[in-house]
Design an enzyme around this catalytic site. Structure first.
Site, PDB file in Angstrom:
ATOM      1  N   LYS A  87       0.856  -1.193   0.000  1.00 53.92           N
ATOM      2  CA  LYS A  87       0.000   0.000   0.000  1.00 53.92           C
ATOM      3  C   LYS A  87       0.892   1.244   0.000  1.00 53.92           C
ATOM      4  O   LYS A  87       1.739   1.413   0.885  1.00 53.92           O
ATOM      5  CB  LYS A  87      -0.865  -0.032   1.273  1.00 53.92           C
ATOM      6  CG  LYS A  87      -2.259   0.472   1.100  1.00 53.92           C
ATOM      7  CD  LYS A  87      -3.088   0.094   2.313  1.00 53.92           C
ATOM      8  CE  LYS A  87      -4.398   0.821   2.326  1.00 53.92           C
ATOM      9  NZ  LYS A  87      -5.128   0.573   3.567  1.00 53.92           N
TER      10      LYS A  87
HETATM   11  O1  G3P Z   1      -8.273   1.454   5.127  1.00 52.84           O
HETATM   12  C1  G3P Z   1      -8.560   2.802   4.943  1.00 52.84           C
HETATM   13  C2  G3P Z   1      -9.998   3.201   5.197  1.00 52.84           C
HETATM   14  O2  G3P Z   1     -10.845   2.143   4.934  1.00 52.84           O
HETATM   15  C3  G3P Z   1     -10.220   3.905   6.478  1.00 52.84           C
HETATM   16  O3  G3P Z   1     -11.565   4.030   6.828  1.00 52.84           O
HETATM   17  O4  G3P Z   1     -13.358   4.698   8.381  1.00 52.84           O
HETATM   18  O5  G3P Z   1     -10.969   5.332   8.895  1.00 52.84           O
HETATM   19  O6  G3P Z   1     -12.215   6.439   7.054  1.00 52.84           O
HETATM   20  P1  G3P Z   1     -12.057   5.179   7.833  1.00 52.84           P
END
Ligand code: G3P
Length: 219
Positions: A87
């Site tokens: 990533k």
């Molecule tokens: O993996 C990255 C992403 O899915 C993060 O999600 O909920 O922290 O915006 P969130």
């Protein structure tokens, strides 16, 4: 549609995998820290533990922000297991790193995508996946799903093979809307995956069927 789970929690990964619908895992430094996994050796070991649970792609994030540092980390990560996808953040150095890794046939997931232009560049550099963050755009009153649709159109126009991995998915409806638009992959917390199962009419219907079956058995 490919389903990844967005967590570094091994029990949640096992639970989703045992459901039989899990195709892979995404993590990030925040999700690792949430599980108390810190220090590079522990983090590397944790990625291997995840790869040993799930037969599918596991995204492992670089922490360096400069080109050389990203490449060095990416090479270590990609050697951990054949299913590791590196990533890489959406920056100029990140794009250069994706191009380099793509030439070496190392799979990449370009993360922190918030615009169609960013997705286009990552695809041109040869990213295996791009990760647009749906929920975080919604958080700032932008339209995360519209971005997924825009990227879908652009990738289809030019036949890019880069897969759209919709991230920052917060609700079951996000999943359904991503499926309607044609996102290739969604990465989702366990609670949201389980949210797809629930329907009050299913619960009510099952309660009724069970009650009626038991009536018959009592006769
Ligand atoms: O993996 C990255 C992403 O899915 C993060 O999600 O909920 O922290 O915006 P969130």
């Amino acid at each position: 549609m490919i389903f990844f789970i967005d967590t570094a929690n091994l029990n949640e990964i096992k639970e989703a995998y045992n459901l039989g619908i899990l195709d892979g895992v995404t993590t990030n430094p925040t999700l690792m820290a949430k599980e108390g996994i810190t220090g590079s050796n522990n983090i590397l070991k944790h990625y291997v533990d995840i790869c040993n649970i799930v037969d599918g792609y596991v995204s492992a994030e670089v922490n360096a922000t400069d080109y050389k540092g990203m490449i060095a980390e990416a090479e270590i990560l990609s050697e951990l297991h054949q299913n590791i996808v590196v990533k890489i953040p959406m920056t100029a150095d990140g794009i250069k790193a994706i191009k380099y890794l793509s030439n070496k046939e190392i799979k990449t997931n370009c993360t922190l995508i918030f615009s169609a232009g960013q997705a286009l560049l990552a695809a041109k550099a040869g990213a295996t996946f791009v990760s647009p963050f749906v929920g975080r755009l919604d958080d700032i009153q932008a339209d995360g799903l519209q971005l997924i649709a825009q990227i879908r159109l652009i990738f289809d126009n030019y036949g890019f093979e880069t897969q759209i991995l919709a991230a920052s998915i917060r609700t079951p409806m996000h999943i359904i809307q991503c499926a309607e638009i044609g996102a290739d992959v969604v990465t989702v917390p366990l609670s949201v995956i389980l949210g797809l199962i629930k329907h009050p009419l299913t619960d009510k219907g099952l309660e009724q069927f069970t009650a009626d079956y038991n009536k018959g058995n009592k006769q």
